[in-house]
Design a protein around this motif. Structure first.
Motif, PDB file in Angstrom:
ATOM      1  N   ALA A  88       0.845  -1.189   0.000  1.00  0.00           N
ATOM      2  CA  ALA A  88       0.000   0.000   0.000  1.00  0.00           C
ATOM      3  C   ALA A  88       0.880   1.237   0.000  1.00  0.00           C
ATOM      4  O   ALA A  88       1.876   1.285   0.714  1.00  0.00           O
ATOM      5  N   ARG A  89       0.538   2.230  -0.792  1.00  0.00           N
ATOM      6  CA  ARG A  89       1.361   3.434  -0.874  1.00  0.00           C
ATOM      7  C   ARG A  89       1.396   4.195   0.443  1.00  0.00           C
ATOM      8  O   ARG A  89       2.450   4.636   0.895  1.00  0.00           O
ATOM      9  N   GLY A  90       0.273   4.337   1.094  1.00  0.00           N
ATOM     10  CA  GLY A  90       0.218   5.095   2.336  1.00  0.00           C
ATOM     11  C   GLY A  90       0.799   4.347   3.528  1.00  0.00           C
ATOM     12  O   GLY A  90       1.107   4.948   4.551  1.00  0.00           O
ATOM     13  N   LYS A  91       0.941   3.039   3.404  1.00  0.00           N
ATOM     14  CA  LYS A  91       1.481   2.219   4.488  1.00  0.00           C
ATOM     15  C   LYS A  91       2.302   1.100   3.844  1.00  0.00           C
ATOM     16  O   LYS A  91       1.836  -0.020   3.677  1.00  0.00           O
ATOM     17  N   PRO A  92       3.545   1.410   3.449  1.00  0.00           N
ATOM     18  CA  PRO A  92       4.367   0.473   2.679  1.00  0.00           C
ATOM     19  C   PRO A  92       4.638  -0.869   3.360  1.00  0.00           C
ATOM     20  O   PRO A  92       4.998  -1.835   2.705  1.00  0.00           O
ATOM     21  N   THR A  93       4.460  -0.931   4.689  1.00  0.00           N
ATOM     22  CA  THR A  93       4.667  -2.205   5.383  1.00  0.00           C
ATOM     23  C   THR A  93       3.444  -3.115   5.262  1.00  0.00           C
ATOM     24  O   THR A  93       3.487  -4.264   5.690  1.00  0.00           O
ATOM     25  N   ALA A  94       2.350  -2.596   4.685  1.00  0.00           N
ATOM     26  CA  ALA A  94       1.119  -3.368   4.515  1.00  0.00           C
ATOM     27  C   ALA A  94       0.959  -3.790   3.061  1.00  0.00           C
ATOM     28  O   ALA A  94       1.306  -3.040   2.147  1.00  0.00           O
ATOM     29  N   THR A  95       0.428  -4.973   2.847  1.00  0.00           N
ATOM     30  CA  THR A  95       0.151  -5.476   1.502  1.00  0.00           C
ATOM     31  C   THR A  95      -1.344  -5.353   1.246  1.00  0.00           C
ATOM     32  O   THR A  95      -2.157  -5.747   2.096  1.00  0.00           O
ATOM     33  N   ARG A  96      -1.695  -4.810   0.087  1.00  0.00           N
ATOM     34  CA  ARG A  96      -3.109  -4.556  -0.210  1.00  0.00           C
ATOM     35  C   ARG A  96      -3.948  -5.823  -0.111  1.00  0.00           C
ATOM     36  O   ARG A  96      -4.966  -5.838   0.570  1.00  0.00           O
ATOM     37  N   VAL A  97      -3.571  -6.862  -0.831  1.00  0.00           N
ATOM     38  CA  VAL A  97      -4.264  -8.155  -0.742  1.00  0.00           C
ATOM     39  C   VAL A  97      -3.215  -9.241  -0.607  1.00  0.00           C
ATOM     40  O   VAL A  97      -2.350  -9.385  -1.469  1.00  0.00           O
ATOM     41  N   VAL A  98      -3.307  -9.996   0.490  1.00  0.00           N
ATOM     42  CA  VAL A  98      -2.425 -11.132   0.738  1.00  0.00           C
ATOM     43  C   VAL A  98      -3.249 -12.389   0.470  1.00  0.00           C
ATOM     44  O   VAL A  98      -4.131 -12.725   1.257  1.00  0.00           O
ATOM     45  N   GLN A 134     -21.375  -7.998   1.670  1.00  0.00           N
ATOM     46  CA  GLN A 134     -20.414  -7.689   0.608  1.00  0.00           C
ATOM     47  C   GLN A 134     -18.995  -7.928   1.103  1.00  0.00           C
ATOM     48  O   GLN A 134     -18.170  -8.507   0.388  1.00  0.00           O
ATOM     49  N   LEU A 135     -18.708  -7.499   2.323  1.00  0.00           N
ATOM     50  CA  LEU A 135     -17.379  -7.722   2.900  1.00  0.00           C
ATOM     51  C   LEU A 135     -17.092  -9.212   3.074  1.00  0.00           C
ATOM     52  O   LEU A 135     -15.975  -9.662   2.823  1.00  0.00           O
ATOM     53  N   LEU A 136     -18.093  -9.962   3.479  1.00  0.00           N
ATOM     54  CA  LEU A 136     -17.918 -11.407   3.643  1.00  0.00           C
ATOM     55  C   LEU A 136     -17.527 -12.063   2.324  1.00  0.00           C
ATOM     56  O   LEU A 136     -16.630 -12.907   2.276  1.00  0.00           O
ATOM     57  N   ILE A 137     -18.163 -11.656   1.238  1.00  0.00           N
ATOM     58  CA  ILE A 137     -17.855 -12.221  -0.072  1.00  0.00           C
ATOM     59  C   ILE A 137     -16.458 -11.802  -0.522  1.00  0.00           C
ATOM     60  O   ILE A 137     -15.695 -12.615  -1.058  1.00  0.00           O
ATOM     61  N   LEU A 138     -16.092 -10.554  -0.292  1.00  0.00           N
ATOM     62  CA  LEU A 138     -14.738 -10.095  -0.611  1.00  0.00           C
ATOM     63  C   LEU A 138     -13.712 -10.858   0.226  1.00  0.00           C
ATOM     64  O   LEU A 138     -12.672 -11.289  -0.278  1.00  0.00           O
ATOM     65  N   ARG A 139     -14.007 -11.053   1.501  1.00  0.00           N
ATOM     66  CA  ARG A 139     -13.125 -11.831   2.378  1.00  0.00           C
ATOM     67  C   ARG A 139     -12.981 -13.270   1.865  1.00  0.00           C
ATOM     68  O   ARG A 139     -11.896 -13.841   1.908  1.00  0.00           O
ATOM     69  N   ARG A 140     -14.079 -13.845   1.415  1.00  0.00           N
ATOM     70  CA  ARG A 140     -14.043 -15.222   0.913  1.00  0.00           C
ATOM     71  C   ARG A 140     -13.129 -15.324  -0.305  1.00  0.00           C
ATOM     72  O   ARG A 140     -12.373 -16.275  -0.440  1.00  0.00           O
ATOM     73  N   TRP A 141     -13.185 -14.341  -1.211  1.00  0.00           N
ATOM     74  CA  TRP A 141     -12.311 -14.340  -2.391  1.00  0.00           C
ATOM     75  C   TRP A 141     -10.837 -14.326  -1.962  1.00  0.00           C
ATOM     76  O   TRP A 141     -10.015 -15.073  -2.487  1.00  0.00           O
ATOM     77  N   ILE A 142     -10.504 -13.500  -0.991  1.00  0.00           N
ATOM     78  CA  ILE A 142      -9.122 -13.444  -0.504  1.00  0.00           C
ATOM     79  C   ILE A 142      -8.747 -14.757   0.175  1.00  0.00           C
ATOM     80  O   ILE A 142      -7.664 -15.300  -0.041  1.00  0.00           O
ATOM     81  N   ALA A 143      -9.650 -15.293   0.995  1.00  0.00           N
ATOM     82  CA  ALA A 143      -9.378 -16.523   1.742  1.00  0.00           C
ATOM     83  C   ALA A 143      -9.094 -17.709   0.823  1.00  0.00           C
ATOM     84  O   ALA A 143      -8.268 -18.569   1.151  1.00  0.00           O
ATOM     85  N   ILE A 144      -9.734 -17.750  -0.338  1.00  0.00           N
ATOM     86  CA  ILE A 144      -9.502 -18.865  -1.259  1.00  0.00           C
ATOM     87  C   ILE A 144      -8.290 -18.610  -2.156  1.00  0.00           C
ATOM     88  O   ILE A 144      -8.057 -19.345  -3.113  1.00  0.00           O
ATOM     89  N   GLY A 145      -7.515 -17.591  -1.828  1.00  0.00           N
ATOM     90  CA  GLY A 145      -6.262 -17.352  -2.538  1.00  0.00           C
ATOM     91  C   GLY A 145      -6.280 -16.198  -3.515  1.00  0.00           C
ATOM     92  O   GLY A 145      -5.340 -16.011  -4.277  1.00  0.00           O
ATOM     93  N   ALA A 146      -7.349 -15.394  -3.516  1.00  0.00           N
ATOM     94  CA  ALA A 146      -7.465 -14.223  -4.396  1.00  0.00           C
ATOM     95  C   ALA A 146      -7.137 -14.563  -5.850  1.00  0.00           C
ATOM     96  O   ALA A 146      -6.310 -13.905  -6.479  1.00  0.00           O
ATOM     97  N   PRO A 147      -7.797 -15.592  -6.405  1.00  0.00           N
ATOM     98  CA  PRO A 147      -7.488 -15.959  -7.800  1.00  0.00           C
ATOM     99  C   PRO A 147      -7.914 -14.881  -8.785  1.00  0.00           C
ATOM    100  O   PRO A 147      -8.828 -14.119  -8.534  1.00  0.00           O
ATOM    101  N   ARG A 148      -7.221 -14.868  -9.910  1.00  0.00           N
ATOM    102  CA  ARG A 148      -7.547 -13.924 -11.006  1.00  0.00           C
ATOM    103  C   ARG A 148      -8.615 -14.598 -11.866  1.00  0.00           C
ATOM    104  O   ARG A 148      -8.333 -15.096 -12.952  1.00  0.00           O
ATOM    105  N   ASN A 149      -9.814 -14.631 -11.349  1.00  0.00           N
ATOM    106  CA  ASN A 149     -10.910 -15.301 -12.069  1.00  0.00           C
ATOM    107  C   ASN A 149     -12.103 -14.400 -12.261  1.00  0.00           C
ATOM    108  O   ASN A 149     -12.211 -13.368 -11.710  1.00  0.00           O
TER     109      ASN A 149
END
Length: 149
Positions: A88-98, A134-149
């Motif tokens: 993240a630009r504002g917090k370089p020690t943080a990763t936007r999506v892990v 909506q957040l739960l669904i976004l969280r689920r996408w990240i939890a399953i590995g944030a695939p490019r699908n």
């Protein structure tokens, strides 16, 4: 195992499997077609507002005619590469999506307004913010590995 016990076990298995196939539309609120795929999130969260009055993320996070807010460009062709495994630009020690690590994904922290974020909760012009569903669904996408699908 007796016949009755066997039937109970089978019935519990069927009920459990049915619960796993829960309709996401009941969770997604103002975006009933939202699914835990990048394409769906891109189209229904990043690029579009919803019936609650939430504006599209690309209202601010675009390079069309401006510098993207926070250095995050969510335009269609670059959004995935701007999010996944990128600091993240504002917090370089943080990763936007892990991928696979929801709680350490700065995107979730910003959307939920967690303590320790730099700046304001997103969207900056909220409320309305993303719904819990909506957040739960976004969280689920990240939890399953944030695939490019």
């Amino acid at each position: 195992m007796g016949r009755t016990a066997f039937r109970v076990v089978i019935l519990l298995a069927v009920v459990t499997l049915a619960a796993c196939d829960e309709q996401l539309s009941s969770l997604a609120g103002p975006t009933p077609s939202l699914e835990p795929t990048f394409t769906s999130i891109q189209q229904q969260i990043f690029e579009a507002g919803d019936s609650s009055g939430r504006t599209a993320c690309t209202t601010c996070h675009t390079s069309t005619g401006r510098n993207p807010s926070g250095g995050l460009n969510l335009d269609h062709d670059v959004a995935y590469d701007q999010l996944v495994n990128l600091a993240a630009r504002g917090k370089p020690t943080a990763t936007r999506v892990v991928p696979g690590d929801v709680d350490n994904s700065y995107l979730i922290q910003k959307l939920e307004g967690a303590s320790g974020i730099v700046g304001r909760r997103m969207p900056a012009n909220g409320p309305p913010f993303l719904t819990d569903g909506q957040l739960l669904i976004l969280r689920r996408w990240i939890a399953i590995g944030a695939p490019r699908n």
